[in-house]
Design a protein around this motif. Structure first.
Motif, PDB file in Angstrom:
ATOM      1  N   TYR A  54       2.290   0.309 -10.075  1.00 44.23           N
ATOM      2  CA  TYR A  54       2.110   1.644 -10.631  1.00 44.23           C
ATOM      3  C   TYR A  54       3.149   1.946 -11.708  1.00 44.23           C
ATOM      4  N   VAL A  55       4.391   1.550 -11.485  1.00 50.03           N
ATOM      5  CA  VAL A  55       5.427   1.756 -12.506  1.00 50.03           C
ATOM      6  C   VAL A  55       5.042   1.022 -13.790  1.00 50.03           C
ATOM      7  N   ALA A  56       4.481  -0.203 -13.650  1.00 54.24           N
ATOM      8  CA  ALA A  56       4.051  -0.962 -14.821  1.00 54.24           C
ATOM      9  C   ALA A  56       2.862  -0.281 -15.508  1.00 54.24           C
ATOM     10  N   TYR A  57       1.950   0.266 -14.701  1.00 55.77           N
ATOM     11  CA  TYR A  57       0.787   0.965 -15.274  1.00 55.77           C
ATOM     12  C   TYR A  57       1.240   2.141 -16.137  1.00 55.77           C
ATOM     13  N   VAL A  58       2.164   2.930 -15.626  1.00 61.10           N
ATOM     14  CA  VAL A  58       2.656   4.076 -16.399  1.00 61.10           C
ATOM     15  C   VAL A  58       3.363   3.586 -17.657  1.00 61.10           C
ATOM     16  N   GLY A  59       4.126   2.505 -17.533  1.00 65.35           N
ATOM     17  CA  GLY A  59       4.825   1.964 -18.698  1.00 65.35           C
ATOM     18  C   GLY A  59       3.872   1.511 -19.782  1.00 65.35           C
ATOM     19  N   ALA A  70       0.829  -1.205   0.000  1.00 60.76           N
ATOM     20  CA  ALA A  70       0.000   0.000   0.000  1.00 60.76           C
ATOM     21  C   ALA A  70       0.865   1.257   0.000  1.00 60.76           C
ATOM     22  N   ALA A  71       1.967   1.227   0.751  1.00 62.50           N
ATOM     23  CA  ALA A  71       2.892   2.363   0.753  1.00 62.50           C
ATOM     24  C   ALA A  71       3.477   2.574  -0.639  1.00 62.50           C
ATOM     25  N   GLY A  72       3.666   1.475  -1.372  1.00 62.29           N
ATOM     26  CA  GLY A  72       4.196   1.566  -2.734  1.00 62.29           C
ATOM     27  C   GLY A  72       3.231   2.197  -3.714  1.00 62.29           C
ATOM     28  N   LEU A  73       1.961   2.314  -3.334  1.00 61.52           N
ATOM     29  CA  LEU A  73       0.979   3.025  -4.149  1.00 61.52           C
ATOM     30  C   LEU A  73       0.843   4.479  -3.714  1.00 61.52           C
ATOM     31  N   THR A  74       1.672   4.891  -2.761  1.00 59.25           N
ATOM     32  CA  THR A  74       1.550   6.215  -2.166  1.00 59.25           C
ATOM     33  C   THR A  74       2.688   7.146  -2.558  1.00 59.25           C
ATOM     34  N   ARG A  75       3.925   6.652  -2.466  1.00 63.00           N
ATOM     35  CA  ARG A  75       5.095   7.482  -2.758  1.00 63.00           C
ATOM     36  C   ARG A  75       6.215   6.610  -3.315  1.00 63.00           C
ATOM     37  N   PRO A  76       7.084   7.159  -4.173  1.00 64.95           N
ATOM     38  CA  PRO A  76       8.216   6.374  -4.659  1.00 64.95           C
ATOM     39  C   PRO A  76       9.203   6.024  -3.554  1.00 64.95           C
ATOM     40  N   LEU A  83       7.541 -11.024  -0.842  1.00 63.11           N
ATOM     41  CA  LEU A  83       6.992 -11.028  -2.198  1.00 63.11           C
ATOM     42  C   LEU A  83       5.850 -10.021  -2.345  1.00 63.11           C
ATOM     43  N   LEU A  84       5.085  -9.815  -1.283  1.00 60.62           N
ATOM     44  CA  LEU A  84       3.998  -8.837  -1.322  1.00 60.62           C
ATOM     45  C   LEU A  84       4.525  -7.403  -1.371  1.00 60.62           C
ATOM     46  N   ALA A  85       5.623  -7.156  -0.652  1.00 59.31           N
ATOM     47  CA  ALA A  85       6.095  -5.789  -0.391  1.00 59.31           C
ATOM     48  C   ALA A  85       6.216  -4.907  -1.630  1.00 59.31           C
ATOM     49  N   PRO A  86       6.824  -5.357  -2.727  1.00 63.40           N
ATOM     50  CA  PRO A  86       7.040  -4.436  -3.858  1.00 63.40           C
ATOM     51  C   PRO A  86       5.872  -4.355  -4.839  1.00 63.40           C
ATOM     52  N   ALA A 112      10.475   2.570  -1.969  1.00 64.91           N
ATOM     53  CA  ALA A 112      11.640   1.743  -2.303  1.00 64.91           C
ATOM     54  C   ALA A 112      12.499   1.482  -1.068  1.00 64.91           C
ATOM     55  N   ALA A 113      12.588   2.466  -0.173  1.00 70.18           N
ATOM     56  CA  ALA A 113      13.364   2.289   1.060  1.00 70.18           C
ATOM     57  C   ALA A 113      12.719   1.264   1.978  1.00 70.18           C
ATOM     58  N   LEU A 114      11.400   1.259   2.046  1.00 69.68           N
ATOM     59  CA  LEU A 114      10.685   0.298   2.877  1.00 69.68           C
ATOM     60  C   LEU A 114      10.784  -1.104   2.293  1.00 69.68           C
TER      61      LEU A 114
END
Length: 393
Positions: free
Chosen positions: A252-257, A205-211, A243-246, A214-216
């Motif tokens: 989102y990166v794939a969606y933009v791509g 969920a954090a990965g859908l919030t801010r880039p 496996l869930l984390a990223p 990556a640190a988390l």
């Protein structure tokens, strides 16, 4: 740090990287509204109310709209536009650079859209409600992490110190900082308690919030890797969490791509905003271009930041918290982003505040309270000055 006779997590950080009788989830470890929890939330809320009060007074004195500054400027406008119209908006600057709304991750605008659909508020006001609710959730999660590592008193002070961070005024804006920090803090706390699947879900969920997620993601992955090396095995729930984390960030990166028909589209969008990774070259050039007194002051601030990171390492903070903190700092410094935003970008790294929180915990309340009150007033004054001025946070 810990009372005599009580084992301190700071002196045994490795115990927090693997499931034990102390870290397995049980009904007794569920967060509850204990007196220290209420103290942490109340103390944090007090700092933000001071900030809002100072902003209101300054806005009235200058004839400006303080509420508009919180929900209708800078990045907040982009999030509201996404919430109301979806992605697809671009601005072409006079120099030819193109700023696309694809630079902004989708969770906050999705929440704004959903909340404005069920409540009689517009998307901008919904953004404030999300941000303020997430701020309390973040303070709670920060308190839990601090209490787990260094005791309840340090945990309370850690939450309050996060509320008096120099750019804490952003915590009262319709920005993603509070939402991301809430998800990150609770994800880290879940790791510290051995709840890897929950940690991975919150990280997604954090990965859908801010880039900065990556640190988390790195924190969870490195902690799992160290556990594998030390114990030569990895529980299935840890694998599932990693496996869930990223997934959120990658989705989102794939969606933009896919949308832009380029695998590097997201990074191209960020580069167009001036947010490419350059290893700190832009920061060095910025310092060199300053008048020498300002450059000296900035170097002193960076030295203080380095000192705080070193104290976090010396303090023996748990591995996931330490990796996350250092990761957020590095991500904030190695990009070519506008320098004025970098203190804000580092704000989710609440682990930096644990050494001063532990130091304050050694003081009596009558000594610690004036220090916190002074910091709250200074943070509030700086926030009002910045919000009512022309520069972005």
């Amino acid at each position: 740090m810990s009372p005599p006779g009580r084992p301190s997590s700071l002196t045994h950080p490795t115990a927090l990287t693997r499931p034990t009788a102390l870290t397995r989830p049980t009904a007794l470890t569920r967060p509850t509204f204990t007196r220290p929890t209420l103290t942490a939330l109340g103390g944090y809320a007090a700092t933000r109310l001071i900030g809002l009060a100072v902003l209101a007074i300054a806005a009235a004195a200058t004839g400006k709209d303080g509420l508009h500054r919180l929900k209708g400027r800078w990045d907040s406008v982009w999030y509201v536009r996404i919430a109301e119209h979806g992605y697809g908006y671009e601005v072409t600057l006079p120099n030819g650079d193109v700023h696309s709304d694809l630079a902004f991750f989708p969770l906050l605008p999705a929440l704004e859209r959903g909340l404005s659909a069920v409540l009689p508020v517009d998307a901008a006001t919904a953004g404030l409600l999300v941000s303020w609710t997430a701020a309390l959730a973040a303070a709670w999660g920060i308190y839990r992490c601090g209490a787990h590592v260094a005791g309840e008193r340090a945990g309370v002070l850690l939450a309050v110190l996060w509320g008096v961070y120099p750019t804490a005024f952003v915590q009262s804006m319709a920005y993603t900082e509070t939402l991301f920090t809430a998800l990150a803090a609770w994800s880290l706390y879940a790791v510290l308690r051995g709840r890897w699947i929950l940690a991975g879900a919150l990280c997604a969920a954090a990965g859908l919030t801010r880039p900065t997620a990556a640190a988390l993601i790195a924190a969870l992955g490195i902690t799992a890797l160290v556990t594998l090396v030390r114990e030569r095995r990895l529980p299935l729930r840890t694998v599932a969490g990693v496996l869930l984390a990223p997934l959120g960030w990658l989705a989102y990166v794939a969606y933009v791509g896919v949308r832009e028909k380029s695998p590097t589209a997201y990074f191209d969008v960020q580069a167009a905003w001036g947010n490419s990774i350059d290893g700190g070259i832009a920061l060095a050039r910025f310092i060199v271009g300053l008048p020498w007194p300002a450059a000296l002051g900035l170097c002193a601030a960076l030295a203080l930041l380095g000192r705080l990171v070193a104290l976090c390492v010396r303090q023996g903070q748990p591995l996931p918290l330490l990796v996350y903190t250092i990761g957020v700092v590095l991500v904030s410094l190695v990009g070519a982003a506008y320098f004025g935003s970098r203190p804000r970008l580092m704000m989710p790294a609440f682990g930096l505040l644990l050494p001063p929180a532990v130091a304050l915990a050694r003081l009596r309340a009558r000594a610690a309270v004036p220090v916190l009150a002074g910091l709250a007033l200074a943070s509030a004054a700086y926030g009002a000055f910045t919000l009512l001025g022309s520069g972005p946070p």
